[in-house]
Scaffold this motif. Structure first.
Motif, PDB file in Angstrom:
ATOM      1  N   UNK A  88       0.839  -1.212   0.000  1.00 49.56           N
ATOM      2  CA  UNK A  88       0.000   0.000   0.000  1.00 49.56           C
ATOM      3  C   UNK A  88       0.867   1.252   0.000  1.00 49.56           C
ATOM      4  N   UNK A  89       0.333   2.321  -0.562  1.00 50.30           N
ATOM      5  CA  UNK A  89       1.103   3.577  -0.613  1.00 50.30           C
ATOM      6  C   UNK A  89       1.357   4.128   0.788  1.00 50.30           C
ATOM      7  N   UNK A 115      16.819  -9.142   9.058  1.00 45.16           N
ATOM      8  CA  UNK A 115      18.092  -8.443   9.265  1.00 45.16           C
ATOM      9  C   UNK A 115      18.005  -7.020   8.745  1.00 45.16           C
ATOM     10  N   UNK A 116      17.441  -6.839   7.575  1.00 43.65           N
ATOM     11  CA  UNK A 116      17.408  -5.503   6.975  1.00 43.65           C
ATOM     12  C   UNK A 116      16.193  -5.392   6.067  1.00 43.65           C
ATOM     13  N   UNK A 117      15.677  -4.157   5.977  1.00 41.56           N
ATOM     14  CA  UNK A 117      14.575  -3.830   5.066  1.00 41.56           C
ATOM     15  C   UNK A 117      14.984  -2.582   4.299  1.00 41.56           C
ATOM     16  N   UNK A 118      14.878  -2.656   2.993  1.00 38.27           N
ATOM     17  CA  UNK A 118      15.162  -1.478   2.163  1.00 38.27           C
ATOM     18  C   UNK A 118      13.905  -1.190   1.351  1.00 38.27           C
ATOM     19  N   UNK A 119      13.226  -0.105   1.716  1.00 39.65           N
ATOM     20  CA  UNK A 119      11.942   0.249   1.111  1.00 39.65           C
ATOM     21  C   UNK A 119      12.149   1.304   0.040  1.00 39.65           C
ATOM     22  N   UNK A 120      11.385   1.150  -1.027  1.00 41.26           N
ATOM     23  CA  UNK A 120      11.430   2.098  -2.124  1.00 41.26           C
ATOM     24  C   UNK A 120      10.181   2.975  -2.093  1.00 41.26           C
ATOM     25  N   UNK A 121      10.243   4.056  -2.822  1.00 39.46           N
ATOM     26  CA  UNK A 121       9.105   4.969  -2.899  1.00 39.46           C
ATOM     27  C   UNK A 121       8.021   4.454  -3.840  1.00 39.46           C
ATOM     28  N   UNK A 122       8.309   3.395  -4.577  1.00 37.66           N
ATOM     29  CA  UNK A 122       7.367   2.898  -5.587  1.00 37.66           C
ATOM     30  C   UNK A 122       6.648   1.640  -5.106  1.00 37.66           C
ATOM     31  N   UNK A 123       6.304   1.591  -3.849  1.00 42.19           N
ATOM     32  CA  UNK A 123       5.453   0.538  -3.292  1.00 42.19           C
ATOM     33  C   UNK A 123       6.092  -0.851  -3.389  1.00 42.19           C
ATOM     34  N   UNK A 124       7.404  -0.959  -3.252  1.00 47.86           N
ATOM     35  CA  UNK A 124       8.044  -2.273  -3.146  1.00 47.86           C
ATOM     36  C   UNK A 124       9.233  -2.126  -2.212  1.00 47.86           C
ATOM     37  N   UNK A 140       0.479 -13.210  -2.970  1.00 45.13           N
ATOM     38  CA  UNK A 140      -0.908 -13.273  -3.422  1.00 45.13           C
ATOM     39  C   UNK A 140      -1.913 -12.757  -2.391  1.00 45.13           C
ATOM     40  N   UNK A 141      -1.496 -12.548  -1.154  1.00 49.69           N
ATOM     41  CA  UNK A 141      -2.409 -12.027  -0.132  1.00 49.69           C
ATOM     42  C   UNK A 141      -2.754 -10.556  -0.423  1.00 49.69           C
ATOM     43  N   UNK A 142      -3.991 -10.169  -0.087  1.00 50.43           N
ATOM     44  CA  UNK A 142      -4.400  -8.757  -0.151  1.00 50.43           C
ATOM     45  C   UNK A 142      -4.236  -8.155   1.241  1.00 50.43           C
ATOM     46  N   UNK A 143      -3.539  -7.023   1.295  1.00 45.78           N
ATOM     47  CA  UNK A 143      -3.269  -6.357   2.569  1.00 45.78           C
ATOM     48  C   UNK A 143      -4.169  -5.118   2.695  1.00 45.78           C
ATOM     49  N   UNK A 144      -4.680  -4.915   3.907  1.00 43.43           N
ATOM     50  CA  UNK A 144      -5.517  -3.736   4.194  1.00 43.43           C
ATOM     51  C   UNK A 144      -5.079  -3.153   5.538  1.00 43.43           C
ATOM     52  N   UNK A 145      -4.774  -1.861   5.514  1.00 49.48           N
ATOM     53  CA  UNK A 145      -4.312  -1.177   6.719  1.00 49.48           C
ATOM     54  C   UNK A 145      -5.532  -0.803   7.567  1.00 49.48           C
ATOM     55  N   UNK A 146      -5.579  -1.328   8.771  1.00 49.84           N
ATOM     56  CA  UNK A 146      -6.686  -1.044   9.676  1.00 49.84           C
ATOM     57  C   UNK A 146      -8.012  -1.480   9.077  1.00 49.84           C
ATOM     58  N   UNK A 147      -9.038  -0.600   9.206  1.00 51.21           N
ATOM     59  CA  UNK A 147     -10.363  -0.889   8.631  1.00 51.21           C
ATOM     60  C   UNK A 147     -10.674   0.037   7.469  1.00 51.21           C
ATOM     61  N   UNK A 148      -9.649   0.715   6.961  1.00 56.75           N
ATOM     62  CA  UNK A 148      -9.857   1.672   5.868  1.00 56.75           C
ATOM     63  C   UNK A 148     -10.051   0.926   4.557  1.00 56.75           C
ATOM     64  N   UNK A 195      -4.662  -0.166   0.655  1.00 59.57           N
ATOM     65  CA  UNK A 195      -4.808  -1.579   0.256  1.00 59.57           C
ATOM     66  C   UNK A 195      -3.784  -1.918  -0.827  1.00 59.57           C
ATOM     67  N   UNK A 196      -3.562  -3.164  -0.969  1.00 57.27           N
ATOM     68  CA  UNK A 196      -2.636  -3.648  -2.007  1.00 57.27           C
ATOM     69  C   UNK A 196      -2.619  -5.166  -2.041  1.00 57.27           C
ATOM     70  N   UNK A 197      -2.015  -5.743  -3.101  1.00 54.24           N
ATOM     71  CA  UNK A 197      -1.882  -7.200  -3.246  1.00 54.24           C
ATOM     72  C   UNK A 197      -0.393  -7.530  -3.237  1.00 54.24           C
ATOM     73  N   UNK A 198       0.022  -8.310  -2.277  1.00 51.06           N
ATOM     74  CA  UNK A 198       1.445  -8.612  -2.090  1.00 51.06           C
ATOM     75  C   UNK A 198       1.926  -9.573  -3.177  1.00 51.06           C
TER      76      UNK A 198
END
Length: 581
Positions: free
Chosen positions: A107-108, A126-135, A154-162, A168-171
């Motif tokens: 999700x953005x 150990x480490x997480x490197x996050x990009x600005x383009x949702x990956x 393949x899971x769909x992610x939803x932040x809270x109840x929004x 939202x997004x699909x992993x």
């Protein structure tokens, strides 16, 4: 080995040790002046991660993960499973030693804390490197944790109840190729290789033969012991090695020269024993050679008999009684027996050639014995020539048999087709022979008929000459007699010149003409006579044939059929004869 993903110097050091150009995550080189030929660590050969034996097959789903995907509840988000009827998400080929995964479809509004909260369930991150383009890229502590992370693909992610699109997004989780993972994997492979080399070295040392015992130092006592050992055949090798070592060490001097001379003399006397032993072994070898030759010649004789049996069985008299499988087995056995026989024959010929060469060498070395060995040499040459002749004959027989077998194999395929052709050829040949015989008979009859015609013409000429003479003699008689003679003359002429001599013959001609007119294709003389004999049993075949032969303008004889079926038929040709006359 936990190197931060954002430290370019650590990445460049790791890739420099592997002999690879250090590249950043964006694909640009970190060290522009890198030389791959100088960047390897000393003593460590480059390892290709795709070399055979080092590939890693992706493991199955971990046993602690449920087979059916369910909803996963976290503190800040909720994960909904994909449709179970859809195919599993595609993944790239797993790199060797992979501990890093690529996660897309975030999700953005997702943060590193949310990503950590979701993926720390799979294992230590150990480490997480996050990009600005949702990956992002996530590196775990162990390789099996990557398999657990792939389970969330393949899971769909939803932040809270929004329900906002940004929450939202699909992993999409996939393998990622990281230099740290490759470096650690190669270090591990090098360690395993070192352990394997060490284990092999220990195995080689364990199976290595022990070192020879050290040579004792020279002394008078040891010299006497070695002198006694030199006289013993069983201990000679050990003693001569010790003597050689003492001489090379420089133990020979004025005081010990006599002792060394006596030991050298003992070694020289051992030469005579060796020569005698060699002569005994040579004698044994000659006897063994003779036994071997006799045995080999006996084997060759038996092989010849076996091959003769095969050849006799291959002849047409016995061959036709065997089945196809039996013929094939006999042919194969015959080939094998001939090959083995030829091999043994060549071996025997080689042994005899070697003997002849040895004999020739002895003749050159000892010219005084040439006269004594001439007769034996001639005998051996004659025997060798006989054997060569026999071997050539055997080879020729083998080649002939092979050719016959090939012909038979080729003939078997076309034998069924050729049988009908051969039968037709035989029938045609028989027909031609019959026609030739018939032509010869016709030619002989034609010659006989010509001779008879010539005789008839000569008789006719004689009769005409006599008639003219009679006419001239009777011309002087009276005119009355002449007239009466002239009146009676035509009647006699017509009667004499007529082919039908009696009324019975006229009846026969009429009946035969009627019969043949009913049979337009003709009839044989026997058939005609059988019909006439019903009317008159006294009629004979010769009389009818003579009558029909005289009437050539009324009846005609024709030949029909071929060969043995040749038949003479009579036809009625009176209408044609009437037109001609």
């Amino acid at each position: 080995m936990g190197l931060p993903m954002s430290d370019p110097s650590a990445w460049s050091t790791a890739m420099n040790n592997l002999g690879m150009a250090p590249m950043g995550m964006t694909g640009q080189p970190l060290l522009p002046d890198f030389d791959p030929a100088l960047g390897m660590m000393t003593g460590i050969p480059p390892i290709n991660p795709m070399m055979p034996g080092l590939g890693i097959v992706p493991p199955p789903i971990p046993p602690d993960m449920p087979a059916a995907k369910e909803i996963i509840h976290c503190k800040s988000c909720t994960l909904f499973p994909p449709n179970p009827h859809l195919p599993p998400p595609a993944t790239r080929e797993r790199p060797p030693g992979c501990k890093t995964v690529f996660v897309g479809g975030l999700p953005e509004n997702g943060t590193e804390q949310i990503i950590m909260e979701v993926f720390e369930q799979c294992g230590e991150v150990i480490a997480i490197r996050k990009s600005k383009k949702n990956f992002c890229h996530i590196r775990f502590a162990e390789e099996f944790m990557v398999d657990k992370a792939l389970y969330l693909s393949g899971y769909r992610i939803r932040l809270g109840s929004s329900t906002d699109k940004k929450d939202t997004g699909r992993l999409h989780v996939d393998f990622a190729q990281a230099r740290d993972d490759l470096y650690e994997w190669e270090c591990k492979q090098r360690m395993l290789a070192r352990e394997e080399r060490h284990r092999r070295r220990l195995e080689e040392e364990r199976f290595r033969p022990p070192s020879p015992p050290p040579v004792v130092h020279y002394s008078d006592h040891e010299c006497s012991v070695i002198a006694e050992k030199l006289k013993d055949d069983t201990k000679f090798l050990e003693a001569i090695q010790t003597l050689l070592t003492w001489i090379e060490r420089g133990e020979v001097n004025r005081r010990t020269a006599n002792n060394f001379y006596s030991m050298i003399q003992s070694a020289n006397s051992h030469i005579r024993r060796l020569v005698n032993e060699k002569a005994a072994h040579e004698k044994e070898m000659e006897e063994a050679k003779e036994k071997f030759k006799l045995a080999l010649s006996g084997i060759l004789v038996q092989f010849e008999q076996i091959v003769a049996v095969y050849h006799s069985a291959s002849k047409q008299k016995a061959w036709d009684h065997f089945t196809k499988a039996q013929r094939k087995n006999i042919s194969v056995w015959c080939k094998q027996a001939e090959e083995i026989r030829n091999i043994h024959n060549d071996e025997l010929m080689g042994i005899r050639r070697e003997e002849e060469m040895e004999m020739s060498d002895e003749e050159i070395e000892d010219p005084s014995e040439m006269k004594e060995t001439e007769e034996s040499a001639l005998v051996s040459q004659v025997e060798a020539l006989k054997e060569e002749n026999d071997s050539l004959r055997w080879q020729l027989d083998a080649y002939r048999n092979e050719v016959e077998l090939l012909k038979q194999e080729q003939g078997k395929a076309s034998r069924d087709e050729d049988t009908t052709k051969e039968q037709q050829m035989k029938l045609l040949q028989q027909a031609l022979q019959g026609m030739q015989k018939h032509l010869l008979k016709v030619q002989e009859e034609y010659k006989k008929r010509e001779a008879e015609l010539e005789k008839v013409r000569e008789d006719k000429l004689k009769i005409e000459a006599l008639l003219e003479n009679l006419k001239e003699q009777e011309s002087g008689t009276s005119r009355v007699c002449a007239c009466s003679q002239e009146k009676e003359g035509p009647v006699e002429k017509t009667s004499s010149s007529s082919p039908v001599k009696s009324e019975r013959e006229v009846l026969l001609v009429g009946i035969i003409s009627t019969f043949l007119h009913v049979h337009p294709f003709g009839a044989s003389i026997e058939y005609i006579c059988s019909y006439l004999q019903r009317l008159d049993s006294k009629i004979c075949t010769a009389e009818v044939e003579v009558l029909m032969t005289r009437l050539q303008n009324t009846f005609r004889q024709e030949l029909s059929g071929v060969g043995a079926s040749l038949e003479k038929r009579w036809k009625f040709c009176g209408f044609d004869g009437l037109k001609m006359t």
